[in-house]
Design a protein around this motif. Structure first.
Motif, PDB file in Angstrom:
ATOM      1  N   TYR A 297       1.103  -1.421  -0.237  1.00  0.00           N
ATOM      2  CA  TYR A 297      -0.016   0.087   0.270  1.00  0.00           C
ATOM      3  C   TYR A 297       0.777   1.268  -0.207  1.00  0.00           C
ATOM      4  CZ  TYR A 297       0.614   0.393   4.917  1.00  0.00           C
ATOM      5  OH  TYR A 297       1.463   0.342   6.244  1.00  0.00           O
ATOM      6  N   CYS A 298      -0.096   2.095  -0.489  1.00  0.00           N
ATOM      7  CA  CYS A 298       1.064   3.601  -0.291  1.00  0.00           C
ATOM      8  C   CYS A 298       0.052   4.651  -0.374  1.00  0.00           C
ATOM      9  CB  CYS A 298       1.967   3.734  -1.961  1.00  0.00           C
ATOM     10  SG  CYS A 298       1.172   4.617  -3.068  1.00  0.00           S
ATOM     11  N   LYS A 299       0.408   5.786   0.341  1.00  0.00           N
ATOM     12  CA  LYS A 299      -0.558   6.792   0.392  1.00  0.00           C
ATOM     13  C   LYS A 299      -0.838   8.271  -0.968  1.00  0.00           C
ATOM     14  CE  LYS A 299       1.005   7.844   4.915  1.00  0.00           C
ATOM     15  NZ  LYS A 299       1.138   9.202   5.900  1.00  0.00           N
ATOM     16  N   ASP A 300      -1.834   8.534  -1.173  1.00  0.00           N
ATOM     17  CA  ASP A 300      -2.323   8.736  -2.910  1.00  0.00           C
ATOM     18  C   ASP A 300      -1.302  10.525  -1.818  1.00  0.00           C
ATOM     19  OD1 ASP A 300      -4.080   9.277  -4.734  1.00  0.00           O
ATOM     20  OD2 ASP A 300      -5.328  10.784  -3.588  1.00  0.00           O
TER      21      ASP A 300
ATOM     22  N   THR B 233       2.067   9.879  -3.398  1.00  0.00           N
ATOM     23  CA  THR B 233       3.026   9.295  -2.973  1.00  0.00           C
ATOM     24  C   THR B 233       3.382   7.972  -4.029  1.00  0.00           C
ATOM     25  OG1 THR B 233       2.625   7.894  -1.841  1.00  0.00           O
ATOM     26  CG2 THR B 233       2.953  10.547  -1.577  1.00  0.00           C
TER      27      THR B 233
ATOM     28  N   LEU C 178      -3.053   1.541  10.967  1.00  0.00           N
ATOM     29  CA  LEU C 178      -3.252   2.494  10.188  1.00  0.00           C
ATOM     30  C   LEU C 178      -3.013   3.763  10.204  1.00  0.00           C
ATOM     31  CD1 LEU C 178      -4.715   0.805   7.112  1.00  0.00           C
ATOM     32  CD2 LEU C 178      -2.240   0.818   7.389  1.00  0.00           C
ATOM     33  N   THR C 179      -3.463   4.940   9.871  1.00  0.00           N
ATOM     34  CA  THR C 179      -3.471   6.414  10.365  1.00  0.00           C
ATOM     35  C   THR C 179      -5.014   6.896   9.809  1.00  0.00           C
ATOM     36  OG1 THR C 179      -1.087   6.949  10.241  1.00  0.00           O
ATOM     37  CG2 THR C 179      -2.707   8.640  10.298  1.00  0.00           C
TER      38      THR C 179
ATOM     39  N   ASP D 172      -6.338   8.921   6.322  1.00  0.00           N
ATOM     40  CA  ASP D 172      -5.174   8.986   5.101  1.00  0.00           C
ATOM     41  C   ASP D 172      -5.856   7.900   4.273  1.00  0.00           C
ATOM     42  OD1 ASP D 172      -2.933   9.623   6.206  1.00  0.00           O
ATOM     43  OD2 ASP D 172      -1.798   7.538   7.052  1.00  0.00           O
TER      44      ASP D 172
ATOM     45  N   LEU E 266      -5.582   5.992   0.863  1.00  0.00           N
ATOM     46  CA  LEU E 266      -4.305   4.460   0.344  1.00  0.00           C
ATOM     47  C   LEU E 266      -5.144   4.065  -0.723  1.00  0.00           C
ATOM     48  CD1 LEU E 266      -3.824   2.628   4.073  1.00  0.00           C
ATOM     49  CD2 LEU E 266      -3.076   4.912   3.158  1.00  0.00           C
TER      50      LEU E 266
ATOM     51  N   PRO F 195      -8.734   4.527  -4.279  1.00  0.00           N
ATOM     52  CA  PRO F 195      -8.570   4.831  -3.349  1.00  0.00           C
ATOM     53  C   PRO F 195      -9.335   4.870  -2.366  1.00  0.00           C
ATOM     54  CG  PRO F 195      -8.399   6.968  -4.560  1.00  0.00           C
ATOM     55  CD  PRO F 195      -8.493   5.626  -4.837  1.00  0.00           C
TER      56      PRO F 195
END
Length: 559
Positions: A186-189, A191, A212-213, A216, A218, A239
């Motif tokens: 997974y990666c943040k939107d 990035t 997870l935060t 976010d 994702l 996402p």
């Protein structure tokens, strides 16, 4: 001299062949590179010598294959040399050829064949040749491993403020090398830093990403791994925001709309479908998988329901309407089937098949337009050519053939057929082009003879007069009933005297019921009353006694 061929003696070779009763041991295989070039046959020479310039043709040995002889074209041999004598070894083995300095003799180290050349005399005894073995082949290496195809249908199963659970299906193509497991990334939107969610490969088709935060957005993807490497990733379509879903979207379809909604052309459609979901869901509609025509169909959405409204329906509005309620990555779908119906068209054609006796057979074809619903039956009518009036002979008839009976002889008939569905009867009909004529037959009708019945009967009272008591000043009525044929004449008598047309009395006779009404009788109207009935067959009487009472008022009441 180098250019002079050395003479070859045959006698020692023959003798060596006779001394070798057993085959020579097989020497070690040596590569033979003598190409199968056309060899020039050697000319016949005396037994004492043979020219060395001509290559000897290899002749097959009697008991085995002969090894190809090395070319002696540029190998001079002096008289008395071992090559000239070619003596056989004492143990019967073939003598090896002497190394020659010529460049065109690659097979000089190969063992020489004991058999003579093809042009040698026939009395030379052939010797067995050495067998050459081929080296073993190396094993075929296995094909390289190939990665699997991408995992299928990656979707969100659950999400809250600190975790995300996803699920997927295994790849369509796995291959012979099998599947080692899956890795989730997974990666943040915004990035491109992909983070691996687990330390080791997993075999299940479901995984919960934790820690997870909240807030976010994702992107998540799943990769299948096997000995061939990583597959193409299967990713979520959109996402996913990491936050708590208070209430998942759920459509509460009314029971009346779960099967089918049927409306007639021109009617209004107003479908209200409630749903659940928090935060406020996003509602969308499709018709047969395509966007709605907003010029004809209106959609009104609120926090709790959605309304599909059509002011005036048409046949084209029929179809499957799919409603989707979505909250983030969670969604729920439901469909409503709308069927717009109208009156059917007439049958395509109707034909008079046959006519016999008093019957006519009809046959017709179903209508081309059924009104967007099934045909429930047919209505068949007939019309006489003399009058032209239509009469229904069969109603709600379900077959496509019918026999019309009880037609009148000598008349001609036309038939027509209407189609019926749940809306009603078609506005027009299919009419037969030919006329059914019922032919006359030679039948002489003789009516039966009946004897006239004599209904004459003397008068007879069926209900007698009853004695009565009346009060002075109160009208009273006497009743009786009589029968007879012909209709009898009725007379009333008082004390054996005919009453006649006295206005105090009213005489009535209707349907055999005879009545005498005495208006406000006095004490003198009492007596015996008689009713007498007369006709041609006889006479009958009936009597009763009428008593008229006076009301007495006491002196105390008068005072």
């Amino acid at each position: 001299m180098p250019g002079k061929p050395a003479p070859i003696k045959k006698a020692p070779a023959k003798k060596a062949a006779e001394k070798a009763p057993e085959p020579a041991p097989e020497p070690e295989p040596a590569p033979v590179e003598a190409p199968p070039a056309e060899a020039t046959p050697a000319e016949a020479t005396p037994a004492e010598a043979a020219p060395a310039e001509a290559p000897a043709e290899a002749a097959p040995a009697a008991e085995g294959e002969a090894a190809p002889a090395a070319p002696a074209e540029e190998t001079p041999a002096a008289e008395g040399s071992p090559a000239a004598a070619t003596p056989a070894a004492e143990d019967g083995a073939a003598a090896p050829a002497i190394d020659a300095p010529a460049a065109d003799a690659p097979a000089a180290d190969a063992p020489a064949a004991d058999a003579p050349a093809a042009d040698a005399p026939a009395d030379a005894a052939p010797a067995e040749a050495a067998i050459v073995e081929e080296p073993p082949k190396a094993p075929t290496p296995p094909p390289p491993a190939v990665p699997t195809s991408a995992p299928l249908e990656v979707s969100v199963e659950d999400v809250n403020e600190s975790s995300l659970t996803i699920k997927w299906k295994e790849p369509e193509t796995i291959g012979d090398s099998g599947l080692d497991g899956y890795t989730i990334e997974y990666c943040k939107d915004g990035t491109s830093d992909w983070v691996v969610a687990q330390e080791e490969l997993i075999a299940a088709n479901r995984y919960c990403i934790q820690k997870l935060t909240t807030g976010d957005l994702l992107h998540v993807r799943v990769v299948a791994v096997n000995p061939g490497g990583r597959s193409e990733p299967g990713a979520l379509a959109e996402p996913v925001p990491i936050r708590e879903i208070v209430a998942r979207p759920k459509i509460r379809m009314p029971r009346a709309l779960r099967s089918r909604c049927v409306k007639q052309v021109g009617e209004q459609v107003n479908l209200l479908i409630p749903f659940l979901g928090k935060p406020k869901p996003v509602v969308s509609w499709l018709k047969d998988g395509q966007p709605l025509d907003t010029k004809r169909i209106n959609i009104r959405n609120s926090d709790k329901d959605s309304i599909l409204f059509i002011r005036t329906t048409q046949r084209e509005d029929s179809g499957v309407y799919e409603m989707t309620v979505k909250v983030d990555s969670f969604e729920d779908k439901a469909s409503v089937t709308l069927q717009i119906v109208e009156l059917p068209g007439p049958p395509a054609s109707v034909k008079l098949v046959d006519t016999w006796g008093f019957n006519a057979a009809l046959e017709w074809i179903p209508p081309k337009d059924n009104g967007n619903t099934e045909i429930t039956g047919y209505l068949i009518q007939k019309a006489d050519k003399k009058t032209g009036d239509w009469f229904t002979v069969l109603e709600n008839y379900h077959r496509l053939t019918a026999t019309i009976s009880d037609l009148i002889m000598g008349n001609s008939y036309t038939f027509r057929v209407f189609a019926l569905n749940k809306v009603g009867m078609s506005e027009s009909s299919a009419v037969t082009k030919t006329v059914a004529t019922i032919q006359k037959t030679g039948i002489d009708y003789k009516p039966p003879e009946y004897q006239d019945h004599d209904f004459s009967e003397a008068p007879k009272f069926t209900t007698m007069l009853s004695d009565r008591a009346a009060t002075v000043g109160y009208t009273t009525k006497l009743l009786c009933s009589v029968r007879g044929s012909p209709k009898p004449k009725i007379e009333w008598l008082k004390n054996q005297m005919v009453i006649g047309d006295d206005p105090k009395f009213r005489q009535l006779s209707n349907q055999g019921i005879c009545s005498l009404e005495i208006r406000k009788p006095c004490s003198f109207d009492g007596g015996v009353y008689t009713c007498r009935a007369k006709n041609e067959q006889g006479e009958a009487t009936v009597s009763c006694k009428l008593e008229v009472k006076q009301i007495i008022i006491s002196d105390e009441k008068s005072k």
